[in-house]
Structure formats: structure tokens, C-alpha cells
Scaffold this motif. Sequence first.
Motif, mmCIF file in Angstrom:
data_model
loop_
_atom_site.group_PDB
_atom_site.id
_atom_site.type_symbol
_atom_site.label_atom_id
_atom_site.label_comp_id
_atom_site.label_asym_id
_atom_site.label_seq_id
_atom_site.Cartn_x
_atom_site.Cartn_y
_atom_site.Cartn_z
ATOM 1 N N THR A 1 1.572 -1.003 -0.040
ATOM 2 C CA THR A 1 0.093 0.130 -0.146
ATOM 3 C C THR A 1 0.740 1.669 0.181
ATOM 4 O O THR A 1 0.395 2.048 -0.444
ATOM 5 N N MET A 2 2.578 0.993 0.204
ATOM 6 C CA MET A 2 2.938 2.229 -0.181
ATOM 7 C C MET A 2 3.620 2.871 -1.366
ATOM 8 O O MET A 2 3.798 3.802 -1.524
ATOM 9 N N LYS A 3 3.084 1.587 -2.563
ATOM 10 C CA LYS A 3 3.744 1.746 -4.129
ATOM 11 C C LYS A 3 3.223 2.480 -4.307
ATOM 12 O O LYS A 3 1.754 2.399 -4.094
ATOM 13 N N PRO A 4 3.356 3.642 -4.895
ATOM 14 C CA PRO A 4 2.651 4.431 -6.136
ATOM 15 C C PRO A 4 2.418 3.273 -7.464
ATOM 16 O O PRO A 4 2.232 1.779 -7.660
ATOM 17 N N ILE B 1 -6.253 10.604 -3.818
ATOM 18 C CA ILE B 1 -5.433 10.672 -2.200
ATOM 19 C C ILE B 1 -5.111 9.727 -2.233
ATOM 20 O O ILE B 1 -5.963 8.152 -1.747
ATOM 21 N N HIS B 2 -3.142 9.576 -2.044
ATOM 22 C CA HIS B 2 -2.666 8.811 -1.165
ATOM 23 C C HIS B 2 -1.962 9.337 -0.236
ATOM 24 O O HIS B 2 -0.676 10.310 -0.506
ATOM 25 N N LEU B 3 -1.869 8.550 1.129
ATOM 26 C CA LEU B 3 -1.669 9.065 2.513
ATOM 27 C C LEU B 3 -0.593 7.551 2.548
ATOM 28 O O LEU B 3 -1.579 7.091 2.516
ATOM 29 N N ARG B 4 0.717 8.278 2.779
ATOM 30 C CA ARG B 4 1.494 7.400 3.210
ATOM 31 C C ARG B 4 2.105 7.289 4.945
ATOM 32 O O ARG B 4 2.600 8.414 5.196
ATOM 33 N N ASP B 5 3.165 5.843 5.794
ATOM 34 C CA ASP B 5 2.759 7.137 6.934
ATOM 35 C C ASP B 5 4.467 7.335 6.381
ATOM 36 O O ASP B 5 5.272 6.660 5.821
ATOM 37 N N PRO B 6 4.295 7.930 7.635
ATOM 38 C CA PRO B 6 6.549 8.582 7.227
ATOM 39 C C PRO B 6 7.823 7.883 7.812
ATOM 40 O O PRO B 6 8.384 7.933 6.812
ATOM 41 N N GLN B 7 7.627 7.002 8.222
ATOM 42 C CA GLN B 7 8.300 5.592 8.432
ATOM 43 C C GLN B 7 8.641 4.643 7.508
ATOM 44 O O GLN B 7 9.029 3.823 7.033
ATOM 45 N N GLY B 8 6.990 4.672 6.244
ATOM 46 C CA GLY B 8 7.295 3.787 5.067
ATOM 47 C C GLY B 8 7.362 2.182 5.136
ATOM 48 O O GLY B 8 7.529 1.596 4.041
ATOM 49 N N LYS B 9 6.077 2.115 6.118
ATOM 50 C CA LYS B 9 5.136 1.063 6.388
ATOM 51 C C LYS B 9 4.235 0.849 6.038
ATOM 52 O O LYS B 9 3.408 -0.547 5.268
ATOM 53 N N PHE B 10 2.844 1.546 5.323
ATOM 54 C CA PHE B 10 1.756 1.081 4.836
ATOM 55 C C PHE B 10 1.606 3.156 4.693
ATOM 56 O O PHE B 10 1.850 3.583 4.855
ATOM 57 N N GLY B 11 0.368 2.845 3.790
ATOM 58 C CA GLY B 11 0.067 3.706 3.054
ATOM 59 C C GLY B 11 -1.839 3.486 3.133
ATOM 60 O O GLY B 11 -2.629 2.834 3.060
ATOM 61 N N ALA B 12 -2.713 4.397 2.332
ATOM 62 C CA ALA B 12 -4.112 4.133 1.980
ATOM 63 C C ALA B 12 -4.517 5.129 1.052
ATOM 64 O O ALA B 12 -3.507 6.178 0.856
ATOM 65 N N PHE B 13 -5.657 4.830 0.545
ATOM 66 C CA PHE B 13 -5.564 5.718 -0.691
ATOM 67 C C PHE B 13 -7.628 5.545 -1.350
ATOM 68 O O PHE B 13 -8.190 4.406 -0.385
ATOM 69 N N PHE B 14 -7.715 7.016 -1.181
ATOM 70 C CA PHE B 14 -9.307 7.495 -1.997
ATOM 71 C C PHE B 14 -9.022 8.157 -2.875
ATOM 72 O O PHE B 14 -8.502 8.738 -3.235
ATOM 73 N N GLU B 15 -10.398 7.744 -3.843
ATOM 74 C CA GLU B 15 -10.116 8.388 -5.003
ATOM 75 C C GLU B 15 -11.803 7.687 -5.660
ATOM 76 O O GLU B 15 -12.824 6.581 -5.494
ATOM 77 N N ASP B 16 -11.837 8.733 -6.292
ATOM 78 C CA ASP B 16 -13.728 9.376 -6.805
ATOM 79 C C ASP B 16 -13.428 10.096 -7.421
ATOM 80 O O ASP B 16 -12.187 11.442 -7.677
ATOM 81 N N MET B 17 -14.836 10.226 -8.248
ATOM 82 C CA MET B 17 -15.199 11.335 -9.547
ATOM 83 C C MET B 17 -14.995 13.288 -8.679
ATOM 84 O O MET B 17 -16.064 12.936 -7.381
#
Length: 224
Positions: free
Chosen positions: A72-75, A200-216
Amino acid sequence: MSDNAERVGPAFSVDGMLHARNQTRQAIRAIAAMVEPGMVEEHAVEQAKQILLAQGHALSWHPTRVRFGKNTMKPMKQQSEPGVVLQKNDIFFLDIAPRVDAWEGDGGASFVVGHSEEYAKCAADAETLFHQVRAVWSKDQLSGQELYKYADQQARSMGWQLNPDLPGHRVSDFPHAAIHTGSLADFERSPLPLRWILEIHLRDPQGKFGAFFEDMLLDDQYYA
């Protein structure tokens, strides 16, 4: 900035675009419901494709993505690390783009299994920030560039990093790439509704995980 950035194709339809969006959100819920701990990410992707096919969407205009844990961190343009298994306390997100008849759907959301407060906060904050950005777009008619500057500031205040490699994009009757390929974050005017995907792709500053949300990008009435 091209004057053609917000033009549409010959099959463009407000009802069609909203139908594609509704089908996309329904598919997200259905896919998320089948994901469970112990599942390998690649298997979840195949299951997601089957759900889209079962809905009648034989085509996707970008790859179907289900990402678990550290992936979930990855582009989005970067391949997932293979073989990642969803743990009992974990985070995952979806990014799907069904072609619904003549129109493009695109949507994403994050989900948490188990009882991790930090995962739950990241997933919730990604969706919250999406709506915060959407609210200032609606109220203040900010440009795409200003929207993503605001998103970056807000993400930092929440304790996350905003991934600049997911800067929003056009959506249209298929294919939008024949109309405009530039990002929302580079758009110098206030974007019109029914034309853009806000990512919107948020990432943990320590590089462990992220979260994503997108819509129109749409007004409040579509989120009641």
C-alpha cells in the motif's frame, strides 16, 4: 494550459458518467467484502477481476489493483511485491477502473482488517482528506494546482505524507487519454465537475503502509 483540457468525447453523457461511477462504487464494496486475512494479493486481484466481469464489465481501462500491507506504500505505476499475504491486523486498498458501456469508471478506497488504530486512522484520513479537498474546490473554486497544495498541507497536519505520484486525472467517455492526459495537480483553473478524478494517497512517514481514496470530483449532493 490547453483550452481543450476539459472537452469531452462524442459519447459523453452526464447520466452515463454517473452510472459508471455508481457501478464502480458498487464493485468496490463487493470486492472488499470478499477480501480476508490469509489471502495472497495476486489471488485477490484475480477475484476482483471476476467480480467486475460478473457485473458485466468486460474491460478495464487501467489495471485492476488490490494492494495489501507494505504494498500500500507503492505508487500505482510501481509493481507490487509478489506473494504478500493479508494479515489478521492489516490494511488494504482497491483501485479499479471498469469501462461501463461507453464511459470510464474509476474509484478506490482503503479497508482495515483486525484492530490496528494506526491503519484505521490512515484509511479514514485518506477519505476525510478527499472530502476536505472537494469542499474547498466547491466553496472557493480553487485550481487543480491549489487543490493539491492544500491536500499536501493537510496531509502533513494529519501526520502523513501525500504521494505526489498520484496527482489526479481526467475521466470521460472512453478514452479520456485521447482528449487530455495532464494531471489535476497541474491544472491551472478550477476544474469542472464530472471531468476529473481526485486521488489521495497517504503514506506513513516511516515507510510501512499507506491508504488510498479516489472518486470523481462532484458536488455534495452525490455524497449524501
